[in-house]
Design an enzyme around this catalytic site. Sequence first.
Site, PDB file in Angstrom:
ATOM      1  N   GLY A  71       0.859  -1.181   0.000  1.00  0.00           N
ATOM      2  CA  GLY A  71       0.000   0.000   0.000  1.00  0.00           C
ATOM      3  C   GLY A  71       0.889   1.222   0.000  1.00  0.00           C
ATOM      4  N   SER A  72       0.279   2.394   0.128  1.00  0.00           N
ATOM      5  CA  SER A  72       1.048   3.633   0.033  1.00  0.00           C
ATOM      6  C   SER A  72       2.111   3.739   1.118  1.00  0.00           C
ATOM      7  CB  SER A  72       0.099   4.834   0.108  1.00  0.00           C
ATOM      8  OG  SER A  72      -0.710   4.771   1.281  1.00  0.00           O
TER       9      SER A  72
ATOM     10  N   GLU B  53       3.970   1.561   2.325  1.00  0.00           N
ATOM     11  CA  GLU B  53       5.103   0.646   2.130  1.00  0.00           C
ATOM     12  C   GLU B  53       6.017   1.065   0.978  1.00  0.00           C
ATOM     13  OE1 GLU B  53       2.559  -0.451   4.693  1.00  0.00           O
ATOM     14  OE2 GLU B  53       1.798  -0.568   2.642  1.00  0.00           O
TER      15      GLU B  53
ATOM     16  N   GLU C 169      -3.251 -10.558   1.485  1.00  0.00           N
ATOM     17  CA  GLU C 169      -2.205 -10.732   2.496  1.00  0.00           C
ATOM     18  C   GLU C 169      -2.205 -12.124   3.127  1.00  0.00           C
ATOM     19  OE1 GLU C 169      -3.010  -6.338   2.150  1.00  0.00           O
ATOM     20  OE2 GLU C 169      -4.237  -8.162   2.293  1.00  0.00           O
TER      21      GLU C 169
ATOM     22  N   HIS D 202       0.570  -4.138   4.471  1.00  0.00           N
ATOM     23  CA  HIS D 202       0.098  -2.752   4.422  1.00  0.00           C
ATOM     24  C   HIS D 202      -0.571  -2.355   5.729  1.00  0.00           C
ATOM     25  CE1 HIS D 202      -1.448   1.007   3.202  1.00  0.00           C
ATOM     26  NE2 HIS D 202      -2.677   0.615   2.950  1.00  0.00           N
TER      27      HIS D 202
ATOM     28  N   HIS E 174      -7.109 -32.475  19.254  1.00  0.00           N
ATOM     29  CA  HIS E 174      -8.131 -31.741  18.511  1.00  0.00           C
ATOM     30  C   HIS E 174      -9.519 -32.139  19.019  1.00  0.00           C
ATOM     31  CE1 HIS E 174     -10.097 -30.703  14.357  1.00  0.00           C
ATOM     32  NE2 HIS E 174     -10.430 -29.865  15.310  1.00  0.00           N
TER      33      HIS E 174
ATOM     34  N   GLY F 108      -4.313 -25.654  11.254  1.00  0.00           N
ATOM     35  CA  GLY F 108      -5.598 -26.042  10.694  1.00  0.00           C
ATOM     36  C   GLY F 108      -6.323 -24.913  10.006  1.00  0.00           C
TER      37      GLY F 108
END
Length: 533
Positions: free
Chosen positions: A30-31, A33, A52, A75, A285, A407
């Site tokens: 984004g701006s 970065e 992302e 970002h 689990h 998971g």
Amino acid sequence: MAAMVTTTARRIAHEFLERHGLTTIFGNPGSNELPFLAELPAGFRYILGLHEGAVVAMADGYAQALGRPALVNLHSATGSGNALGALTNAVASRAPLVLTAGQQVRSAMGIEAVLTNVDATQLMRPLVGWSGEPSCAADVPRSLAQAVFEAQLQRRPAYLSVPYDDWSVELDANAVAVTDRSVRLGQQPSEAQLADLVAAVAAARNPALVLGGDIDAAGLFERAVALAEHLESPVWQAPSPHRLSFPNRHRLFRGVLPASIAAVERAMSGHDLVLVSGAPVFRYHQHEPGRYLPEGTRLIQVTDDAGAAARAPVGTALVADVAPVFEALLHRIPARASDNAARFLANPEPATAAEHSGLHPEQVFAALRETQPAETCYVVESTSTNAAWWRQIDLREPGSYFWPAAGGLGFGLPAAVGVALALPERPVAAVIGDGSANYGITALWTAARYRVPVTFVILRNGTYGALEWFAELLGTPDVPGTDIGGIDFTALAAGYGVPATAATDLDGLRAALRSPTDGPRLIQVDTAPTRPA
């Protein structure tokens, strides 16, 4: 007196990253970065992902395959938030990711201007092992170095937010000094600790080995085989494995431990000692209460993960590097004789599905085993076909298996891209359920953009199969939201630029798998619904 030479925080950072081999950047910018990404040296490459979550999963696969930190550029707060789901897998796999994010300019942070990452150091906690924001521009290089070293030492993602106006600030030689730093970790067990452990294993009447993904990550795959054969001890893979640490068709392999307390107790019946190496005790689990271990069974855990040792509910733990422990056991305990000639067992004949219901997953996995090279790396994300997978696959090489460690869905497609980028000398196949594929589908674009040679096999059964299995376990078979039929992944792949085909029978599948390719491809296979066990 001569003036001190100055250079920008950006240039120092780039030099530090280059010296530490962090020249591949996974990101979706984004701006905030852009100032960090400007003027990248010629040896850097930027791998663009369209979400992302996919970006972090790519870096997760890349870091695991390479065995060292990987660099991610996110970002601000929104991009960091999008990455959180994928980050859970990276934490569980102990992937040393270095996450950087752009922050608003310093003068605008206090008024919370648009794209300010408010309380940036708190956003990614408790997932990351370390989170920071430089106190001033002069602290940027040191903070970046700390993020890299924290990720490396903890084997856990670290997060650094940097105000974007810091990158162009000129700094003096004190800031440059950080480029020469290195940090190393040593956890050598003491002689007394080794002697105690050797005595316990040597005295055991019927010991069992339970190996976790950290064995493969540490490069101890072959030594684990040597130890099991030396002790003539049965081997289980720890529950919910994200990597495979022992050949699954070896005569001593007993399978993956089921992920419930009662099931582990049953599996360990008859063993007076259980030696767990490179794994937590245990990653349960489904809730199936019972005793942690059978009566009279002792458990010893060896791990370099202090957190895993501290939270274990049972047993004695040694926090140390596993490699010298394996060597001590190999050299201080006499080899136990065996009259078994064959090291590896043949796979059973694959099950078949009812007519008109598609191929049985076992047929698909048998076709992969028969057509793909032995050194293929498999990235798998299809929970409902686990039992079929372990019956039909035959993995004998290190680094052959990757799975979403927490998971979290969306790992498989992008992680396969990351693994293939890290290991261009090895074939990579992604075996993904249709439910899982939708979470990381944008990775197909990245694979096409960079011509990453991955074979994506989509198992299409139109359901969230694992969820339906779990509904049966919980006695809630009538829940909504498990039907996802009607998705054409060949059309989606074509839209992203990946050649795709639908294999409708076994001969067609084998032909598609055998066809040569120098880039990504997708094969959609309709399969009959199955259960994990």
